[in-house]
Design a protein around this motif. Structure first.
Motif, PDB file in Angstrom:
ATOM      1  N   ARG A  20       0.647  -1.420  -0.153  1.00 45.74           N
ATOM      2  CA  ARG A  20       0.338  -0.277  -0.417  1.00 45.74           C
ATOM      3  C   ARG A  20       0.715   1.462   0.072  1.00 45.74           C
ATOM      4  O   ARG A  20       0.566   2.109  -0.635  1.00 45.74           O
ATOM      5  N   ASN A  21       1.919   1.242   0.690  1.00 48.18           N
ATOM      6  CA  ASN A  21       2.666   2.163   1.122  1.00 48.18           C
ATOM      7  C   ASN A  21       3.488   2.212  -0.515  1.00 48.18           C
ATOM      8  O   ASN A  21       4.069   3.204  -1.217  1.00 48.18           O
ATOM      9  N   ARG A  22       3.981   1.651  -0.972  1.00 50.62           N
ATOM     10  CA  ARG A  22       4.738   1.473  -2.904  1.00 50.62           C
ATOM     11  C   ARG A  22       3.260   1.978  -3.735  1.00 50.62           C
ATOM     12  O   ARG A  22       4.273   2.571  -4.635  1.00 50.62           O
ATOM     13  N   LEU A  23       2.357   1.275  -3.534  1.00 53.72           N
ATOM     14  CA  LEU A  23       0.562   2.029  -3.887  1.00 53.72           C
ATOM     15  C   LEU A  23       1.032   3.657  -4.247  1.00 53.72           C
ATOM     16  O   LEU A  23       0.950   3.982  -5.023  1.00 53.72           O
ATOM     17  N   ARG A  58       1.450   3.777 -14.343  1.00 56.06           N
ATOM     18  CA  ARG A  58       0.077   2.589 -14.110  1.00 56.06           C
ATOM     19  C   ARG A  58      -0.240   1.554 -14.741  1.00 56.06           C
ATOM     20  O   ARG A  58      -0.852   0.662 -13.837  1.00 56.06           O
ATOM     21  N   GLN A  59       0.837   0.799 -14.913  1.00 60.48           N
ATOM     22  CA  GLN A  59       0.888  -0.852 -15.057  1.00 60.48           C
ATOM     23  C   GLN A  59       1.527  -0.889 -13.959  1.00 60.48           C
ATOM     24  O   GLN A  59       0.825  -1.946 -13.026  1.00 60.48           O
ATOM     25  N   GLN A  60       2.390  -0.184 -12.873  1.00 61.56           N
ATOM     26  CA  GLN A  60       2.485  -0.519 -11.785  1.00 61.56           C
ATOM     27  C   GLN A  60       1.431  -0.592 -10.858  1.00 61.56           C
ATOM     28  O   GLN A  60       1.604  -1.388  -9.902  1.00 61.56           O
ATOM     29  N   ILE A  61       0.566   0.474 -11.137  1.00 60.60           N
ATOM     30  CA  ILE A  61      -0.425   1.095  -9.893  1.00 60.60           C
ATOM     31  C   ILE A  61      -1.713   0.086 -10.309  1.00 60.60           C
ATOM     32  O   ILE A  61      -1.583  -0.477  -9.578  1.00 60.60           O
TER      33      ILE A  61
END
Length: 650
Positions: free
Chosen positions: A204-207, A461-464
């Motif tokens: 979640r922090n990474r997001l 966007r892909q990573q998200i």
């Protein structure tokens, strides 16, 4: 496993002054006594030694006679000693601590053996580790664009209940009334309740970071996208330029980007709001410059004419003199002999013998020939000079005419400018439009030369999307709701055992409003609306005990201790300072509080500790045996020993 408190220690300002207040882990510890004997200072000392950013110890004898504070923390097979000096001089707080790992049962060391060298932030990290808090976890701060790393300071929200908090209807948790604390409490509750999966928390922090990076990238790329002048700001400026008569009406309703930029530059080059104006120069300035040029040419022509006339006069004078000399030499034509064939020794006139007579005739004849040549040259130059003088005089006349016309133009332009000054609104508007155009063009030029931002939006966007898919199965919200439901059941049970008002209804802990609420048939009833100090105290105790039962049963990284400062205050009048004598009914209600505490202690079997600072002193099995300190005026007992004060007075 987290810690409990073995002892609170204070060091006096004189050598050898040490006072230790011991506590028994896993049970109830009561410190009773009269007012102003130092009971409430115990809670502030605990808060201060556990990394408070301020100095919470109130003014009084403790501040006056104590130079350092210390805690002895214990957990199975481990002991940690923490000491912190009182602020010295004008310092608001001491920023270094002494932290010593000790063998279990080691007494507090003398003050002179302590080395205060651990910075406050490092001390907080060490205490968080000793408490079992995972410092790699980050939880979102409610209402703020940042994350929180849970620490020992956050755990104390659920462990301390100061005198102004233990029965406060508006504040359920410790320091809840301070700025930003409510959102911080809301943010860390899921972690301490165990609803936060550490791996999911990292995701979640990474997001959150990826979403922030995407927003920053879009903000950085937006200016370059907005550089298309066919729309947006550039098109609006183009419309304004046409309305201000800086440009002729557009023939192409949809100009391209390059065309719009070119038109804006053209509008910027105009110096007056006139559609007929084609020159970028100031007309009056151009006419003045032209007049200066004409005057310079006029002066040069006059000088040239004067030079030619002077040359013509010189030629005339020379011709007159040369003609006179020629007339004298012409007399040689009367000589009868040929200088080339006659004898050189005879006179050409009388034929008498004369030495060198022929040489003289020869020289005179040669001079006459030269003079005739000069007269011929000068005679041919004079008409040419006269023609040049005539040409220059004609040019001079043309320059005079040009100067006259120039003056007329200057007069007309000046009159026109006066007319324009009578209509300043259009000029001002055109100038303002040109100013905005100039700013826009300068900005776009700056953006054009700045380093281009790499467009990584699709990658982000892909990573998200990948993280959102991984987090789609995250049930933190469901777990938190489930845990709160179970804790609320505990609170309801304890409220009923305490015979609190509204306890016949389900009681729930609301982590959004940070209070307890009774769900009645006619609607929710929050704690501030329940009335009665007894209810406020009872629900505080019920909520804190229920939370700690949950923390202990689920091995949460929260200190397994609860410090309550004078819960009996709701049964005494506000101005009560004498002997703590309660009426039968109030005594019964206060004992119910301690019986609820004992019930939780028995349930947790030594894994939980409660420290109570109390004004009352009840002769009852649930109270008397657990009193560890009695600080009364009649026995001259207090947190600060009487001999410290006497020595200072001496």
């Amino acid at each position: 496993m987290t810690f409990q408190i073995r002892a609170v220690t204070i060091y006096g300002k004189r050598a050898g002054q040490v006072r230790t207040v011991p506590f028994e882990p896993g049970t109830l510890n009561i410190v009773t006594g009269d007012s102003r004997r130092g009971k409430s200072a115990l809670l502030t000392i605990i808060d201060y030694c556990l990394g408070s950013s301020g100095y919470p110890v109130k003014a009084g004898k403790v501040r006056d006679y104590v130079s350092a504070y210390a805690l002895t923390l214990v957990k199975p097979e481990q002991q940690l000693f923490i000491a912190r000096r009182a602020p010295e001089g004008k310092s608001a707080v001491s920023t270094v601590l002494c932290i010593l790992p000790q063998a279990p049962g080691t007494p507090p060391p003398p003050l002179q053996e302590l080395m205060f060298a651990t910075p406050l932030d490092a001390a907080k990290d060490m205490l968080s580790d000793f408490c079992g808090i995972d410092r790699t976890v980050r939880v979102p701060a409610v209402g703020r664009a940042q994350t929180i790393a849970p620490s020992i300071r956050h755990a104390l929200f659920f462990c301390l209940q100061a005198q102004n908090e233990v029965a406060n209807p508006d504040l359920l948790f410790h320091s809840q009334g301070e700025e930003w604390r409510p959102n911080t409490i809301r943010g860390v509750i899921p972690y301490f309740l165990g609803a936060v999966d550490p791996e999911q928390a990292l995701r979640r922090n990474r997001l959150r970071l990826l979403r922030r990076d995407l927003a920053d990238l879009e903000a950085a790329l937006a200016p370059s996208q907005n550089l298309d002048p066919a729309t947006g700001q550039a098109r609006a400026l183009l419309t304004e330029a046409v309305e201000a008569h800086l440009l002729a009406p557009l023939t192409n309703p949809e100009p391209s980007a390059d065309e719009v930029l070119g038109l804006l530059r053209q509008a910027l080059s105009h110096t007056e709001p006139s559609p007929e104006q084609d020159s970028a120069e100031d007309p009056l300035s151009a006419l003045t410059t032209r007049r200066n040029e004409l005057r310079a040419l006029h002066g040069q022509t006059r000088v040239k004419i004067a030079d030619l006339k002077r040359q013509l006069a010189e030629n005339t004078d020379f011709t007159a003199q040369a003609t006179e000399q020629r007339a004298r030499l012409v007399s040689l034509g009367l000589l009868r002999r040929d200088p080339e064939t006659s004898r050189a020794t005879h006179c050409p006139v009388c034929q008498s013998t004369l030495a060198s007579a022929n040489d003289t005739v020869t020289a005179l004849t040669r001079d006459l020939a030269h003079l005739n040549g000069d007269l011929q040259v000068i005679g041919s130059d004079t008409p040419a000079i006269q023609r040049l003088i005539s040409q220059e005089e004609e040019r001079l006349q043309e320059l005079r005419s040009a100067l006259a016309r120039n003056q007329e133009e200057i007069n007309e332009v000046t009159a026109g400018l006066r007319a324009l000054q009578q209509e300043p609104d259009d000029a001002r508007r055109a100038a303002m439009v040109q100013g905005r155009i100039s700013l826009y063009l300068d900005t776009t030029a700056h953006r054009a030369v700045t380093p281009q931002v790499e467009d990584r939006r699709e990658e982000l966007r892909q990573q998200i999307a990948d993280l959102e898919e991984l987090l789609s199965d995250d049930t933190q919200g469901e777990r938190l709701a489930s845990y709160l439901s179970l804790i609320s059941q505990k609170i309801t049970s304890k409220a009923a055992a305490l015979s609190l008002e509204h306890s016949e209804n389900p009681i729930r802990l609301d982590v959004n409003r940070l209070t307890v609420i009774a769900d009645k048939a006619d609607g929710p009833l929050p704690l501030p609306e329940m009335g009665s100090g007894e209810n406020h105290l009872g629900y505080h105790v019920a909520a804190m005990l229920s939370l700690h039962e949950w923390y202990t049963e689920h091995r949460a990284p929260v200190p397994h201790l609860l410090v309550l400062d004078q819960p009996s205050q709701v049964f005494f009048p506000p101005d009560h300072t004498g002997e703590a004598i309660l009426g039968a009914n109030d005594r019964h209600k206060l004992l119910n509080i301690f019986q609820a505490i004992h019930q939780t202690l028995r349930l947790l079997e030594g894994q939980f500790q409660v420290i109570v600072m109390e004004h009352a002193d009840l002769d009852h099995p649930d109270f008397g045996p657990y009193v560890t300190q009695r600080w009364r005026y009649d026995t001259n007992q207090a947190l600060v020993p009487a001999d410290w004060i006497e020595e200072e007075a001496d």
